[in-house]
Write a protein that holds these residues in place. Structure first.
Motif, PDB file in Angstrom:
ATOM      1  N   PRO A 106      -9.644   8.001  23.069  1.00 14.15           N
ATOM      2  CA  PRO A 106      -9.394   6.882  22.147  1.00 14.15           C
ATOM      3  C   PRO A 106      -8.209   7.148  21.229  1.00 14.15           C
ATOM      4  N   TYR A 123      -4.825   3.590  25.290  1.00 12.53           N
ATOM      5  CA  TYR A 123      -6.216   3.837  25.684  1.00 12.53           C
ATOM      6  C   TYR A 123      -6.865   2.573  26.242  1.00 12.53           C
ATOM      7  N   ASN A 124      -7.617   2.745  27.327  1.00 11.09           N
ATOM      8  CA  ASN A 124      -8.334   1.625  27.928  1.00 11.09           C
ATOM      9  C   ASN A 124      -9.843   1.901  27.858  1.00 11.09           C
ATOM     10  N   PRO A 125     -10.551   1.283  26.903  1.00  9.60           N
ATOM     11  CA  PRO A 125     -11.983   1.527  26.734  1.00  9.60           C
ATOM     12  C   PRO A 125     -12.835   0.906  27.840  1.00  9.60           C
ATOM     13  N   LYS A 126     -12.244   0.086  28.700  1.00 13.08           N
ATOM     14  CA  LYS A 126     -12.993  -0.608  29.750  1.00 13.08           C
ATOM     15  C   LYS A 126     -13.060   0.171  31.065  1.00 13.08           C
ATOM     16  N   ARG A 127     -12.345   1.267  31.150  1.00 15.43           N
ATOM     17  CA  ARG A 127     -12.401   2.052  32.386  1.00 15.43           C
ATOM     18  C   ARG A 127     -13.800   2.656  32.562  1.00 15.43           C
ATOM     19  N   PRO A 166     -15.244  11.471  28.388  1.00 19.23           N
ATOM     20  CA  PRO A 166     -14.226  10.426  28.246  1.00 19.23           C
ATOM     21  C   PRO A 166     -14.192   9.487  29.444  1.00 19.23           C
ATOM     22  N   ARG A 167     -13.641   8.311  29.238  1.00 17.68           N
ATOM     23  CA  ARG A 167     -13.523   7.312  30.303  1.00 17.68           C
ATOM     24  C   ARG A 167     -12.250   7.585  31.105  1.00 17.68           C
TER      25      ARG A 167
END
Length: 234
Positions: free
Chosen positions: A43, A49-53, A37-38
């Motif tokens: 997700p 949720y921050n998908p850009k991390r 996971p980021r």
């Protein structure tokens, strides 16, 4: 967990994380079928949720630099684990040991009988499954690492900064999605800078379902068989 004098400098903790090639770890142990996971999020969190991390990155050269800057003297750091605590756990520990050695960190593996022995006096590094109880920081990061969690309160493995504990308190108290999201990013920043722990990956979970049954499992291990999620054809 930085209960040890050797791990008090966060640069050494950061180096331990940066030395881990998670892609290789997943490919070797899980056939590349699982994921990392980021950060301490999924997700499934939805708007939180921050998908850009970036999450936990692999950078052995930076790890070597931080090891030197930390003043680490090369003495052995103990990694305690219970054999078969989770699938591929022993194999992962042995691979990590070699990855850490390549950046100048000497780790001794010690397999013990139970979790009480893992957390007994002298603990330095140990493996731990951070279960997500709810799809929200309050049901995961707070429960596992917050100011009321055993890590801080009972075992005193980590003295978290006020920015971390205070940020989680704001997330718990707020009903404003934008404010909660903003605070969560700050909390994750602190957690990833302090590096009291690092995430390897989420394990691969496989379910067998008969063709006549329509059911999709949750990614946080709830076995929900209520009528709105479970249907039997014909």
């Amino acid at each position: 967990a930085p209960v040890s004098e050797k791990l008090k400098d966060k640069r050494l903790r950061q180096a331990l994380s940066l030395a881990i090639d998670r892609d290789k770890l997943r490919d070797t142990l899980w056939g590349g079928k699982n994921f990392t996971p980021r950060g301490h999020q999924l997700p499934y969190y939805g708007e939180m949720y921050n998908p850009k991390r970036k999450g936990y990155v692999y950078d052995p050269e930076k790890a070597k630099k931080l090891v030197k800057e930390s003043g680490y003297d090369g003495s052995f750091i103990t990694y305690r684990s219970v054999p078969n605590y989770y699938k591929n756990g022993m194999e992962a520990a042995q691979i990590l040991q070699e990855m850490w050695k390549k950046v100048g960190i000497n780790v001794e593996l010690k397999f013990v009988d139970n979790r009480s022995a893992v957390r007994a006096k002298g603990v330095e590094i140990f493996d731990w499954s951070n279960t997500y109880r709810l799809p929200d920081p309050t049901g995961a990061l707070m429960i596992n690492w917050g100011d009321r969690a055993p890590v801080q309160r009972k075992y005193k493995f980590w003295e978290a900064p006020e920015a971390f504990n205070g940020g989680l308190a704001k997330i718990l108290a707020s009903g404003d999605p934008k404010e909660r999201y903003k605070e969560f990013q700050k909390v994750l920043d602190v957690f990833e800078d302090e590096m009291p722990a690092t995430i390897l990956y989420n394990p691969l979970m496989s379910y067998g379902v008969k063709k006549k049954i329509e059911w999709t499992p949750y990614p946080i291990f709830f076995m929900d068989f209520r009528p709105d999620v479970l249907k039997i054809k014909g």
